[in-house]
Design a protein around this motif. Sequence first.
Motif, PDB file in Angstrom:
ATOM      1  N   ILE A 253       0.847  -1.203   0.000  1.00 30.81           N
ATOM      2  CA  ILE A 253       0.000   0.000   0.000  1.00 30.81           C
ATOM      3  C   ILE A 253       0.878   1.246   0.000  1.00 30.81           C
ATOM      4  CG2 ILE A 253      -1.838   1.209   1.240  1.00 30.81           C
ATOM      5  CD1 ILE A 253      -2.426  -1.612   2.548  1.00 30.81           C
ATOM      6  N   GLU A 254       1.949   1.210   0.799  1.00 36.59           N
ATOM      7  CA  GLU A 254       2.873   2.347   0.864  1.00 36.59           C
ATOM      8  C   GLU A 254       3.628   2.521  -0.450  1.00 36.59           C
ATOM      9  OE1 GLU A 254       5.242   1.275   4.182  1.00 36.59           O
ATOM     10  OE2 GLU A 254       3.617   1.548   5.632  1.00 36.59           O
ATOM     11  N   GLY A 255       3.736   1.446  -1.246  1.00 38.44           N
ATOM     12  CA  GLY A 255       4.428   1.524  -2.524  1.00 38.44           C
ATOM     13  C   GLY A 255       3.600   2.159  -3.619  1.00 38.44           C
ATOM     14  N   CYS A 256       2.335   2.465  -3.320  1.00 36.80           N
ATOM     15  CA  CYS A 256       1.462   3.117  -4.306  1.00 36.80           C
ATOM     16  C   CYS A 256       1.669   4.628  -4.268  1.00 36.80           C
ATOM     17  CB  CYS A 256       0.001   2.776  -4.026  1.00 36.80           C
ATOM     18  SG  CYS A 256      -0.405   1.030  -4.252  1.00 36.80           S
ATOM     19  N   ARG A 257       1.066   5.281  -5.215  1.00 34.41           N
ATOM     20  CA  ARG A 257       1.160   6.729  -5.324  1.00 34.41           C
ATOM     21  C   ARG A 257       0.765   7.397  -4.003  1.00 34.41           C
ATOM     22  NH1 ARG A 257      -1.645   9.908 -10.193  1.00 34.41           N
ATOM     23  NH2 ARG A 257      -1.759  11.983  -9.307  1.00 34.41           N
ATOM     24  N   ARG A 258       1.575   8.353  -3.548  1.00 35.99           N
ATOM     25  CA  ARG A 258       1.390   8.950  -2.227  1.00 35.99           C
ATOM     26  C   ARG A 258       0.051   9.661  -2.062  1.00 35.99           C
ATOM     27  NH1 ARG A 258       4.659   7.188   1.883  1.00 35.99           N
ATOM     28  NH2 ARG A 258       6.743   6.789   1.085  1.00 35.99           N
ATOM     29  N   ASP A 259      -0.379  10.388  -3.106  1.00 35.60           N
ATOM     30  CA  ASP A 259      -1.594  11.187  -2.971  1.00 35.60           C
ATOM     31  C   ASP A 259      -2.834  10.470  -3.502  1.00 35.60           C
ATOM     32  OD1 ASP A 259      -0.838  11.250  -5.611  1.00 35.60           O
ATOM     33  OD2 ASP A 259      -1.289  13.379  -5.914  1.00 35.60           O
ATOM     34  N   ALA A 260      -2.713   9.168  -3.771  1.00 37.71           N
ATOM     35  CA  ALA A 260      -3.874   8.413  -4.257  1.00 37.71           C
ATOM     36  C   ALA A 260      -4.879   8.186  -3.131  1.00 37.71           C
ATOM     37  CB  ALA A 260      -3.427   7.066  -4.824  1.00 37.71           C
ATOM     38  N   GLN A 261      -6.156   8.154  -3.505  1.00 41.53           N
ATOM     39  CA  GLN A 261      -7.193   7.763  -2.547  1.00 41.53           C
ATOM     40  C   GLN A 261      -7.003   6.284  -2.218  1.00 41.53           C
ATOM     41  OE1 GLN A 261     -11.177   8.340  -3.988  1.00 41.53           O
ATOM     42  NE2 GLN A 261     -12.053   6.940  -2.479  1.00 41.53           N
ATOM     43  N   ARG A 262      -7.111   5.915  -0.946  1.00 43.91           N
ATOM     44  CA  ARG A 262      -6.881   4.524  -0.559  1.00 43.91           C
ATOM     45  C   ARG A 262      -8.041   4.027   0.301  1.00 43.91           C
ATOM     46  NH1 ARG A 262      -0.402   4.588   0.976  1.00 43.91           N
ATOM     47  NH2 ARG A 262       0.195   6.041  -0.653  1.00 43.91           N
ATOM     48  N   ASP A 263      -8.454   2.798   0.034  1.00 43.80           N
ATOM     49  CA  ASP A 263      -9.524   2.202   0.826  1.00 43.80           C
ATOM     50  C   ASP A 263      -9.409   0.685   0.751  1.00 43.80           C
ATOM     51  OD1 ASP A 263     -11.668   2.030   2.492  1.00 43.80           O
ATOM     52  OD2 ASP A 263     -13.106   2.963   1.120  1.00 43.80           O
ATOM     53  N   THR A 264      -9.870   0.013   1.799  1.00 44.74           N
ATOM     54  CA  THR A 264      -9.798  -1.432   1.838  1.00 44.74           C
ATOM     55  C   THR A 264     -11.129  -2.050   1.442  1.00 44.74           C
ATOM     56  OG1 THR A 264      -9.162  -3.321   3.223  1.00 44.74           O
ATOM     57  CG2 THR A 264     -10.482  -1.598   4.260  1.00 44.74           C
ATOM     58  N   TRP A 265     -11.108  -3.310   1.060  1.00 50.09           N
ATOM     59  CA  TRP A 265     -12.344  -4.036   0.780  1.00 50.09           C
ATOM     60  C   TRP A 265     -12.229  -5.440   1.366  1.00 50.09           C
ATOM     61  CZ3 TRP A 265     -11.945  -8.406  -2.440  1.00 50.09           C
ATOM     62  CH2 TRP A 265     -10.773  -8.511  -3.177  1.00 50.09           C
ATOM     63  N   LYS A 266     -13.370  -5.934   1.859  1.00 54.99           N
ATOM     64  CA  LYS A 266     -13.383  -7.238   2.523  1.00 54.99           C
ATOM     65  C   LYS A 266     -14.233  -8.261   1.789  1.00 54.99           C
ATOM     66  CE  LYS A 266     -12.681  -5.285   7.145  1.00 54.99           C
ATOM     67  NZ  LYS A 266     -13.198  -5.190   8.531  1.00 54.99           N
ATOM     68  N   SER A 267     -15.054  -7.782   0.845  1.00 52.80           N
ATOM     69  CA  SER A 267     -15.928  -8.699   0.109  1.00 52.80           C
ATOM     70  C   SER A 267     -16.082  -8.201  -1.315  1.00 52.80           C
ATOM     71  CB  SER A 267     -17.305  -8.789   0.775  1.00 52.80           C
ATOM     72  OG  SER A 267     -17.986  -7.546   0.675  1.00 52.80           O
ATOM     73  N   VAL A 268     -16.465  -9.100  -2.213  1.00 57.93           N
ATOM     74  CA  VAL A 268     -16.644  -8.715  -3.610  1.00 57.93           C
ATOM     75  C   VAL A 268     -17.771  -7.699  -3.780  1.00 57.93           C
ATOM     76  CG1 VAL A 268     -17.222  -9.568  -5.921  1.00 57.93           C
ATOM     77  CG2 VAL A 268     -15.608 -10.840  -4.486  1.00 57.93           C
ATOM     78  N   PRO A 269     -18.936  -7.853  -3.111  1.00 54.12           N
ATOM     79  CA  PRO A 269     -19.977  -6.820  -3.226  1.00 54.12           C
ATOM     80  C   PRO A 269     -19.479  -5.436  -2.781  1.00 54.12           C
ATOM     81  CG  PRO A 269     -20.906  -8.822  -2.317  1.00 54.12           C
ATOM     82  CD  PRO A 269     -19.424  -9.026  -2.366  1.00 54.12           C
ATOM     83  N   HIS A 270     -18.690  -5.413  -1.709  1.00 51.17           N
ATOM     84  CA  HIS A 270     -18.127  -4.143  -1.241  1.00 51.17           C
ATOM     85  C   HIS A 270     -17.213  -3.536  -2.306  1.00 51.17           C
ATOM     86  CE1 HIS A 270     -15.415  -1.892   1.865  1.00 51.17           C
ATOM     87  NE2 HIS A 270     -16.311  -1.085   1.326  1.00 51.17           N
ATOM     88  N   LEU A 271     -16.389  -4.373  -2.925  1.00 54.60           N
ATOM     89  CA  LEU A 271     -15.505  -3.919  -3.988  1.00 54.60           C
ATOM     90  C   LEU A 271     -16.297  -3.415  -5.184  1.00 54.60           C
ATOM     91  CD1 LEU A 271     -12.687  -3.596  -5.229  1.00 54.60           C
ATOM     92  CD2 LEU A 271     -12.786  -6.004  -5.905  1.00 54.60           C
ATOM     93  N   GLN A 272     -17.356  -4.126  -5.546  1.00 55.36           N
ATOM     94  CA  GLN A 272     -18.210  -3.688  -6.665  1.00 55.36           C
ATOM     95  C   GLN A 272     -18.733  -2.279  -6.425  1.00 55.36           C
ATOM     96  OE1 GLN A 272     -20.728  -7.472  -6.629  1.00 55.36           O
ATOM     97  NE2 GLN A 272     -20.997  -6.747  -8.745  1.00 55.36           N
ATOM     98  N   HIS A 273     -19.202  -2.025  -5.203  1.00 57.87           N
ATOM     99  CA  HIS A 273     -19.738  -0.707  -4.851  1.00 57.87           C
ATOM    100  C   HIS A 273     -18.670   0.378  -4.993  1.00 57.87           C
ATOM    101  CE1 HIS A 273     -22.034   2.382  -2.776  1.00 57.87           C
ATOM    102  NE2 HIS A 273     -21.045   2.525  -1.911  1.00 57.87           N
ATOM    103  N   GLN A 274     -17.454   0.082  -4.511  1.00 57.67           N
ATOM    104  CA  GLN A 274     -16.372   1.061  -4.595  1.00 57.67           C
ATOM    105  C   GLN A 274     -15.963   1.334  -6.048  1.00 57.67           C
ATOM    106  OE1 GLN A 274     -13.949  -1.257  -1.827  1.00 57.67           O
ATOM    107  NE2 GLN A 274     -13.700   0.582  -0.582  1.00 57.67           N
TER     108      GLN A 274
END
Length: 317
Positions: A253-274
């Motif tokens: 996660i830290e290796g990604c772009r510094r100013d990118a929006q970051r959020d976690t997901w725990k399920s596929v439906p949650h990911l679909q929504h995001q």
Amino acid sequence: MRYFPLFYDLHHKPVLVVGGGDVASRKVESLINAGAHVSVVSPTLDPFLVGLYNTQQISWIKGFYQSHLIDEFIQIWATTDNPELNHRVHKDAKLAGIMVNVVDDTEYCDFITPSMISRGRIQVAFSSGGGSPVLIRNLRRTFEAVLPQNLGLLADFAASKRNDIKSKLPDVTRRRLFWEYFFESQQVKRAKDNVELQACYNTIVASNQFDPSYQVTWIETGRDFEMLTLKALSVMQSAECVLYEHGVEPVFIEGCRRDAQRDTWKSVPHLQHQLAIQQQNKCAVVVLIAELSPALQAELSLGCGEIKILRYARQSS
């Protein structure tokens, strides 16, 4: 992390260097390059410093250090080979509320100086917090060999276009995407002068290739950051939004772009929504998955459509 990294503006600021030997010479040269008004207090001067004094690039307070000398300065450097004197300078500076550096004695430093690579306006700093200077020198040499020589040219050109690009692209997101596209251009990377850069600038401004668009890249990270492919790292550094599976290790996660929006997901439906939200926002998204099992891939394909995933480079058995 003990030291907070920053770049300190010393342009036209008064700085005092206590000591006139070889160590002082190295520090004074860097301070002059930063535009500081440098005064050196010492009974004698190294030949290099004598040359700077004769050409009026530094002031010389000829004599021994006295505590009242520090009052008019915003930064003090103690560079003598006398630890007792250096510590006295440190004590006086602390009582006066002035930043002080005792060279090669980090316990008596308010700040330390990193190892630097300079390409005009571009400065790259390396530091181990004073713990391993040889390692840092080796690291700097590695980077110096791969950084393009025209970085200073690119930085100057971009600075000259700040007002022009604002008038042409009032939207801040489009401006950021424009510059990202501009600096990734192979013609820009090879440019040797402003004429070539101006031609690239005009062509890209007139195009729509940098407009915001929704795209998703799926990355299976594995457990070893160094096994990520170069393509995966490039995508991680350019994505505007990072959606990471719960359980992905922080280093990815830290290796990604510094100013990118970051959020976690725990399920596929949650990911679909995001993903639906990011599609409306026309964002470039990277989805990080630690290990992609056949079951999870089937669930993702069912919920999110066909996916093509960038896998980490597996070690051969």
